[in-house]
Write a protein that holds these residues in place. Structure first.
Motif, short mmCIF file in Angstrom:
data_model
loop_
_atom_site.label_atom_id
_atom_site.label_comp_id
_atom_site.label_asym_id
_atom_site.label_seq_id
_atom_site.Cartn_x
_atom_site.Cartn_y
_atom_site.Cartn_z
N SER A 1 36.72 41.71 41.72
CA SER A 1 37.44 41.20 40.56
C SER A 1 38.64 40.35 40.99
O SER A 1 38.94 39.34 40.36
N GLN A 2 39.32 40.75 42.05
CA GLN A 2 40.43 39.94 42.56
C GLN A 2 39.92 38.62 43.11
O GLN A 2 40.55 37.58 42.93
N TYR A 3 38.77 38.68 43.78
CA TYR A 3 38.15 37.46 44.31
C TYR A 3 37.81 36.50 43.18
O TYR A 3 38.12 35.31 43.24
N GLU A 4 37.19 37.01 42.12
CA GLU A 4 36.82 36.17 40.98
C GLU A 4 38.05 35.62 40.27
O GLU A 4 38.07 34.48 39.81
N GLY A 5 39.13 36.43 40.18
CA GLY A 5 40.37 35.95 39.58
C GLY A 5 40.99 34.82 40.37
O GLY A 5 41.47 33.83 39.81
N ALA A 6 40.99 34.95 41.69
CA ALA A 6 41.53 33.89 42.54
C ALA A 6 40.67 32.64 42.48
O ALA A 6 41.18 31.51 42.47
N LEU A 7 39.36 32.82 42.39
CA LEU A 7 38.44 31.69 42.28
C LEU A 7 38.67 30.94 40.98
O LEU A 7 38.71 29.70 40.95
N THR A 8 38.84 31.69 39.90
CA THR A 8 39.10 31.08 38.60
C THR A 8 40.43 30.35 38.60
O THR A 8 40.54 29.23 38.10
#
Length: 189
Positions: free
Chosen positions: A133-140
């Protein structure tokens, strides 16, 4: 104002609107990068430099000063001024909010099935393992910044071109004091 000014401003404005729209959709909760967002970001960045530079050249050729620029901006229709303010303000807001939401994680990547991101929050700046979820947040957040930041500059370019067009169209109306020719048009100083 000539048609080239209007076309130049329209191209910059449409790119700015489309990039901000995709950035807003990407920033919605639960969304990851919209398909095609990276391609749009690349197109926007590729078009940004020539459009912005040409807008600045048009301002210089119109002999814009702070006072005449402000007066020419006030001569633009209220809807156009409001649209420029919304584009610039919306781009800044999206950029800053996405940076705040990213929890200081940058450059997300996947290595050997694990998620990593560069952490700027801690005292030691390093690449750390993060949750999905942190990875996806940073990607977004990265996608939003890559779309919103060039959109701001494209909106500024559109405004600069419209101001230059207004200055070139009617220098007397903005205090330039150029006399009119007997056959129409203005005498260049």
């Amino acid at each position: 104002m000539g048609w080239t000014f209007k076309l130049h401003a329209a191209v910059a404005g449409v790119l700015s609107v489309s990039m901000l729209t995709v950035a807003m959709v990407t920033a919605l909760p639960g969304m990851t990068a919209v398909p095609g967002a990276h391609a749009l970001a690349l197109v926007g960045i590729a078009c940004l430099f020539p459009l912005f530079l040409a807008g600045q050249v048009r301002l210089v050729r119109a002999r814009a000063t702070k006072a005449t620029t402000w007066l020419a901006l006030l001569c633009l229709p209220a809807a156009v001024r409001a649209a420029l303010v919304v584009l610039v303000g919306g781009g800044f807001a999206l950029s800053f909010l996405s940076i705040a939401w990213s929890a200081n994680l940058q450059d997300p990547e996947i290595r050997d099935g694990r998620y990593y991101a560069f952490d700027t929050h801690r005292g030691v700046r390093e690449t750390v393992e993060v949750s999905r979820s942190q990875y996806e947040g940073a990607l977004t957040a990265d996608a939003v910044v890559m779309l919103a930041t060039p959109a701001v500059f494209l909106a500024v370019a559109a405004g600069a071109v419209l101001v230059a067009g207004e200055l070139r169209r009617s220098p007397v109306a903005v205090g330039g004091g150029a006399p009119r020719r007997p056959g129409g048009g203005y005498v260049q100083a």
